[in-house]
Write a protein that holds these residues in place. Structure first.
Motif, short mmCIF file in Angstrom:
data_model
loop_
_atom_site.label_atom_id
_atom_site.label_comp_id
_atom_site.label_asym_id
_atom_site.label_seq_id
_atom_site.Cartn_x
_atom_site.Cartn_y
_atom_site.Cartn_z
N ALA A 18 -2.18 2.88 -2.87
CA ALA A 18 -1.57 3.98 -2.11
C ALA A 18 -0.77 4.89 -3.03
CB ALA A 18 -0.68 3.41 -1.00
N ALA A 19 -0.12 4.30 -4.03
CA ALA A 19 0.74 5.10 -4.91
C ALA A 19 -0.04 5.96 -5.89
CB ALA A 19 1.68 4.16 -5.68
N HIS A 20 -1.24 5.51 -6.30
CA HIS A 20 -1.87 6.17 -7.45
C HIS A 20 -3.33 6.54 -7.31
CE1 HIS A 20 1.75 5.34 -9.68
NE2 HIS A 20 1.66 4.05 -9.40
N HIS A 21 -3.96 6.12 -6.24
CA HIS A 21 -5.42 6.33 -6.15
C HIS A 21 -5.72 7.30 -5.02
CE1 HIS A 21 -9.62 4.33 -5.27
NE2 HIS A 21 -9.72 5.52 -5.80
N LEU A 22 -6.42 8.40 -5.33
CA LEU A 22 -6.87 9.35 -4.31
C LEU A 22 -8.31 8.98 -3.93
CD1 LEU A 22 -5.56 12.66 -5.92
CD2 LEU A 22 -4.56 11.43 -3.98
N HIS A 23 -8.55 8.67 -2.65
CA HIS A 23 -9.87 8.20 -2.21
C HIS A 23 -10.77 9.35 -1.76
CE1 HIS A 23 -9.14 3.73 -1.74
NE2 HIS A 23 -7.92 4.18 -1.99
N PRO A 24 -12.08 9.26 -2.04
CA PRO A 24 -13.03 10.26 -1.53
C PRO A 24 -13.14 10.22 0.00
CG PRO A 24 -14.05 8.83 -3.21
CD PRO A 24 -12.74 8.21 -2.84
N LEU A 31 -4.76 6.21 5.55
CA LEU A 31 -5.18 5.00 4.82
C LEU A 31 -3.98 4.26 4.26
CD1 LEU A 31 -7.26 3.11 3.47
CD2 LEU A 31 -7.23 4.65 1.50
N ASN A 32 -3.07 5.00 3.66
CA ASN A 32 -1.96 4.34 2.96
C ASN A 32 -1.03 3.60 3.91
OD1 ASN A 32 -3.11 5.27 0.64
ND2 ASN A 32 -1.72 7.01 0.39
N LYS A 33 -0.98 4.07 5.15
CA LYS A 33 -0.17 3.37 6.16
C LYS A 33 -0.71 1.97 6.41
CE LYS A 33 1.46 6.94 8.80
NZ LYS A 33 0.83 7.88 9.72
N LYS A 34 -2.06 1.82 6.47
CA LYS A 34 -2.58 0.48 6.77
C LYS A 34 -3.03 -0.27 5.52
CE LYS A 34 -7.20 1.24 8.29
NZ LYS A 34 -8.22 1.61 9.23
N GLY A 35 -3.28 0.43 4.43
CA GLY A 35 -3.70 -0.25 3.20
C GLY A 35 -5.21 -0.39 3.12
N ALA A 36 -5.74 -0.15 1.93
CA ALA A 36 -7.19 -0.23 1.73
C ALA A 36 -7.66 -1.68 1.80
CB ALA A 36 -7.57 0.37 0.38
#
Ligand SMILES: *Cc1c(COP(=O)(O)O)cnc(C)c1O
Length: 464
Positions: A18-24, A31-36
């Motif tokens: 969540a802190a460093h990866h931008l997802h396509p 996404l960052n709220k629930k986590g990949a």
């Protein structure tokens, strides 16, 4: 089996992601709220996540892991090639054994007179190559004004500026100043969604003739090519009516335009033949390849062109190329992948055994009250969810609301099935077994029941 490294705990990986990866193709905040979901390994048709849960991967990654996960032969091919020659370019009058062998192998496998490959790193940049290549072809023949490319609404050709312009995805065109000039789009052969009162065959003819109408509107002297996927994949596995491709081929034969078949998904066995063009009787001048070419084990794509196009292109410099065009490691991996597909008879087995087996079960899902249409071509298939199938109605909720609910139930049931709007799609590894296909069907049926119950409870079973 030993694993490469002991990864961090799931929550830590999710926080760093969540802190460093931008997802396509992702809303980052949501996404960052629930986590990949963190996938750590895979074997055959099964994925394992960082908490040790196993999922049946009915999407073959992103439509690409045709030979399944965990084939050591491909790892060895990559390792051997890295030791021998990890990189050399193909720009300055040089070549190397893997790119030579792969070019020859592709000439053998691809239909008709498609005998010459220009390599890329994936499907998007191969389609960018195609834009420049077909325009350069006509310019070299003294017809530089032939540069417009006709594509289709809801087609998918990749994410670069050129490829996303060829694609007909409204949400992509809405960002970043697309489409680029000299690309136009005609309507798609999507009978369930757009066929109205016509039967599929009438509708397929009409949608094919839209190409003729567009050529006349723009002037044949201005058109370079028509590009289309044999079966639209990302658009939701849209299998065209039987009348569609023969009529498109007639138009392309009568008019002076090139036909580009984007085989990135359909190629390498997905439709039960080596190429979708064979399944639909298409005779393209150019095909785009990627994904199944290496089963996703290494990034590689390409444009395979006819003898005639190669002859014209070769008459002048083609000022185009990628550092990694024909990357030796990717070529070695692709060659090993093609060897396995061929020697293990995987494409043949799809055609004669697993695809017919899946088709029968998949069509059975159309009896479910939530399923309006179950369509399938080889090892790619879709279910149209509908609140009232007799009228082919759409849901009143925002498109994708119902699809997301069903997709989440699939995950709960340990099945990776994707949604496009409110259709559910699969594209499993070509090596998936019949008993695994039984599990796909069982888990999908359970997810449909759960979705239906939730839609009723939440008052979402209403038609638009
Ligand atoms: C995935 C895809 C592409 C893009 O390929 P990338 O490797 O993601 O660049 C192009 N065309 C089709 C039909 C695809 O499905």
């Amino acid at each position: 089996m030993t694993h490469l490294f002991n990864h961090l705990p799931t929550a830590d990986l999710q926080a760093l992601d969540a802190a460093h990866h931008l997802h396509p193709f992702t809303n980052g905040d949501a996404l960052n709220k629930k986590g990949a979901r963190i996938i750590t390994r895979a074997s055959g048709s099964t994925l394992t996540d960082s908490d040790g849960n196993d999922f049946l991967d009915a999407m073959a990654g992103l439509w690409c892991v045709n030979i399944g996960y965990g084939r050591d032969e491909l790892a060895e091919a990559a390792s051997n090639q890295m030791k021998e020659l990890p990189f050399y370019n193909t720009f300055f009058q040089t070549s190397h054994p893997p790119v030579v062998e792969l070019s020859e192998k592709l000439a053998q496998l691809t239909p008709g007179n498609l005998n010459h490959t220009f390599f890329s790193c994936g499907g998007s940049d191969a389609n960018d190559t195609n834009i420049r290549l077909v325009r350069q072809y006509w310019a070299a023949k003294g017809k530089p004004e032939k540069k417009t490319i006709i594509a289709r609404v809801n087609g998918y050709h990749g994410s670069t500026m050129g490829a996303a312009s060829l694609g007909g995805m409204a949400a992509m065109h809405a960002q970043g100043g697309l489409p680029i000039p000299d690309i136009t789009h005609i309507a798609q052969p999507f009978w369930w969604g757009e066929g109205g009162d016509q039967n599929p065959e009438e509708f397929g003819l009409e949608r094919a003739r839209a190409l003729e109408v567009e050529i006349d509107r723009l002037g044949e002297g201005n058109i370079a090519a028509f590009i289309a996927e044999p079966v639209q994949g990302a658009g939701a596995v849209i299998v065209p009516p039987s009348t569609y491709w023969p009529e498109i081929q007639r138009i392309c034969d009568e008019r002076e335009i090139l036909l580009i078949a984007d085989e990135v998904i359909c190629g390498f066995g997905r439709t039960g033949n080596w190429f979708g063009s064979e399944t639909f009787g298409i005779r393209p001048d150019v095909i785009t390849i990627a994904k199944g070419l290496s089963s996703g084990y290494a990034p590689i794509g390409g444009s395979v062109v006819s003898d005639e196009i190669a002859a014209v292109l070769n008459s002048d410099d083609f000022n185009h190329g990628y550092t990694y065009s024909g990357h030796p490691v990717s070529c070695a991996v692709a060659l090993e992948n093609l060897r396995i597909l061929e020697e293990e008879g995987i494409v043949e087995r799809v055609k004669t055994e697993t695809a017919p087996y899946l088709a029968e079960k998949w069509r059975g899902l159309a009896d479910h009250p939530l399923v309006g249409e179950a369509r399938i071509c080889g090892m790619m298939a879709a279910l149209e969810l509908s609140p009232d199938k007799s009228s082919r109605a759409k849901f009143a909720s925002d498109p994708g609301t119902v699809g997301t609910i069903c997709r989440d139930f699939c995950f709960e049931n340990k099945l990776v099935m994707r949604h496009v709007r409110d259709s559910m799609i699969i594209s499993p590894p070509l090596v998936i077994t019949k008993s695994e296909l039984d599990q796909v069907i069982d888990r999908a049926a359970k997810a449909l029941d759960q979705t239906m119950a939730k839609l009723k409870a939440d008052g979402l079973m209403t038609a638009a």
